[in-house]
Write a protein that holds these residues in place. Sequence first.
Motif, PDB file in Angstrom:
ATOM      1  N   ARG A  54      -4.058   5.856   3.376  1.00 50.65           N
ATOM      2  CA  ARG A  54      -3.489   4.579   3.013  1.00 50.65           C
ATOM      3  C   ARG A  54      -4.468   4.522   1.912  1.00 50.65           C
ATOM      4  NH1 ARG A  54      -4.740  -1.108   4.553  1.00 50.65           N
ATOM      5  NH2 ARG A  54      -2.399  -2.567   5.307  1.00 50.65           N
ATOM      6  N   SER A  58      -9.065   0.862   2.648  1.00 48.34           N
ATOM      7  CA  SER A  58      -8.020   1.965   2.835  1.00 48.34           C
ATOM      8  C   SER A  58      -9.238   2.959   3.377  1.00 48.34           C
ATOM      9  CB  SER A  58      -8.525   2.849   1.492  1.00 48.34           C
ATOM     10  OG  SER A  58      -7.198   1.718   0.623  1.00 48.34           O
ATOM     11  N   THR A  87       1.007   5.265   1.567  1.00 44.46           N
ATOM     12  CA  THR A  87       0.343   6.236   2.267  1.00 44.46           C
ATOM     13  C   THR A  87       0.644   7.262   1.963  1.00 44.46           C
ATOM     14  OG1 THR A  87       1.259   5.055   4.168  1.00 44.46           O
ATOM     15  CG2 THR A  87       0.916   7.521   4.688  1.00 44.46           C
ATOM     16  N   ALA A  98      -8.711   2.787   7.478  1.00 47.43           N
ATOM     17  CA  ALA A  98      -7.069   3.166   7.933  1.00 47.43           C
ATOM     18  C   ALA A  98      -6.454   4.346   7.550  1.00 47.43           C
ATOM     19  CB  ALA A  98      -6.334   1.887   7.480  1.00 47.43           C
ATOM     20  N   SER A  99      -7.327   4.739   6.688  1.00 45.31           N
ATOM     21  CA  SER A  99      -6.734   6.291   6.782  1.00 45.31           C
ATOM     22  C   SER A  99      -7.351   7.524   8.319  1.00 45.31           C
ATOM     23  CB  SER A  99      -7.851   6.982   5.745  1.00 45.31           C
ATOM     24  OG  SER A  99      -7.137   6.057   4.725  1.00 45.31           O
ATOM     25  N   LEU A 147      -5.041   6.703  10.673  1.00 45.20           N
ATOM     26  CA  LEU A 147      -3.903   7.822  10.608  1.00 45.20           C
ATOM     27  C   LEU A 147      -4.045   8.661  10.342  1.00 45.20           C
ATOM     28  CD1 LEU A 147      -1.900   5.673   7.355  1.00 45.20           C
ATOM     29  CD2 LEU A 147      -1.504   5.798   9.871  1.00 45.20           C
ATOM     30  N   HIS A 151       0.824  -1.601   0.065  1.00 44.77           N
ATOM     31  CA  HIS A 151       0.172   0.372  -0.449  1.00 44.77           C
ATOM     32  C   HIS A 151       0.991   1.330   0.195  1.00 44.77           C
ATOM     33  CE1 HIS A 151       0.891  -0.017   3.956  1.00 44.77           C
ATOM     34  NE2 HIS A 151       1.083   1.059   3.792  1.00 44.77           N
TER      35      HIS A 151
END
Length: 450
Positions: free
Chosen positions: A276, A342, A267, A345-346, A349, A265
């Motif tokens: 992500r 995604s 970032t 996960a983003s 982050l 992946h």
Amino acid sequence: MNMQANDELELSVARLALGGRGVARLDGMVVFVDGALPGETVMAKVTQVKKGFAEAVAERIITPTPEAVEPRCPHFGVCGGCDWQRLDYPAQLFWKREQVAETLARLGGLPDVPVADTVASPEVYGYRNKMEFAFAGRLHLGLRERRNPARVLDIDTCPLMAPWAGEVVNAVRELCRETGLAAYDPRTGKGVWRHLVLRDSRHDGSRLAHIITGPSRAAGDAVHTLGKTLLARFPELTGFVHSVRRAPTPVAHGERQSIVLGRGHLTEKMGQATLRVLPDAFAQTNTGAAQSLYEIVTREASSDPAGTALDLYCGSGGLALNLAPAFAEVRGLDIDPRSIESAKASAKLSEAHNCVFEAADAADALDDLAGDPPTVVVLDPPRAGAAPEVIAAILRTAPGRVVYVSCNPATLARDLKRLAEAYDVTSVTPVDLFPHTAHIEAVASLTLRG
């Protein structure tokens, strides 16, 4: 004039049509001229004659326009990627704004909507963070030809992406030829190689190569060897992914991930969001211009510290995460589970604890909120536009504001025409995410009447 195919005509081009072709008139007949710019007089060959209009291809420029420039790409004219690279960039911005306004008036019945000047891309070359390349035959790898899309042109460079991409394309073509395996043929379902997708991150410099093959048993060992060779030859590549696609449609989107070497992946940082990005997840392909896009959407969505924003077609969550500081809760919906993976996960982050993402049908989710509508609905559908059921659900739910992000002025006009039954379209802002192409992004802001 009795115009026929193969006629050669001298034409004066007045403007650019949606889709990028020049527009000329001859004896009352509209002629769409591929390869011609406004202000040029060209000798063109007619390719088709239909009721009310004709199509032609420019073969020779008789009188040039002062807005013409020398194309940077050696493949320009044959490659189908950049039809406007011969047009000065300020003129590209002007015509994109004109096309949005004209399309809204003609197809949407919205002649009085304020259309802002096109917001320029910070970079006009090297701006793409993702490129998709197609395989064909035994063995070509590159981009589809402009006037014969069934053919793939072997390219060795593309100025829309950083130089490393061309180096990897050339290496992959050479290495795949050495396997003796043919490209996938959608007509027979035989063959191996389908697409190469390259991505990079402007945030941390990471790079990802994604090979998509057909379901051939011969692919596994060959692809694994390819991945190891690429990572050894190009140390800047941080990951290699192999996906398999059975469906014959020529889309660079895997159905099943088979191999991951290195990091699978990227970032990326876009506005206030840290994303992500998985190999098949949607994210804007012009990082710099996406920053401008997100700023416009955030401004038009306004804020409500006690309210909810709903982001439809949310992809990797970029828009939703940029809205997070302005609302008590932001919900992002997408039908693609990989995009939602995604987005979740983003959110971690980005430390956006008020963002919730789910794989769901947008129309059903809106109907569930009918008694308690969100403050604002933001939607960024694909080129086909929003599904009719989604537009109908927005009208039933009646949020106070709607912000519509579109990559197709024609479907934007269609959907705004329907939404205008209950909403005022207060502004439309074109944003140039795709310099040197006829593609146009636009942000429309709508307010509920009454």
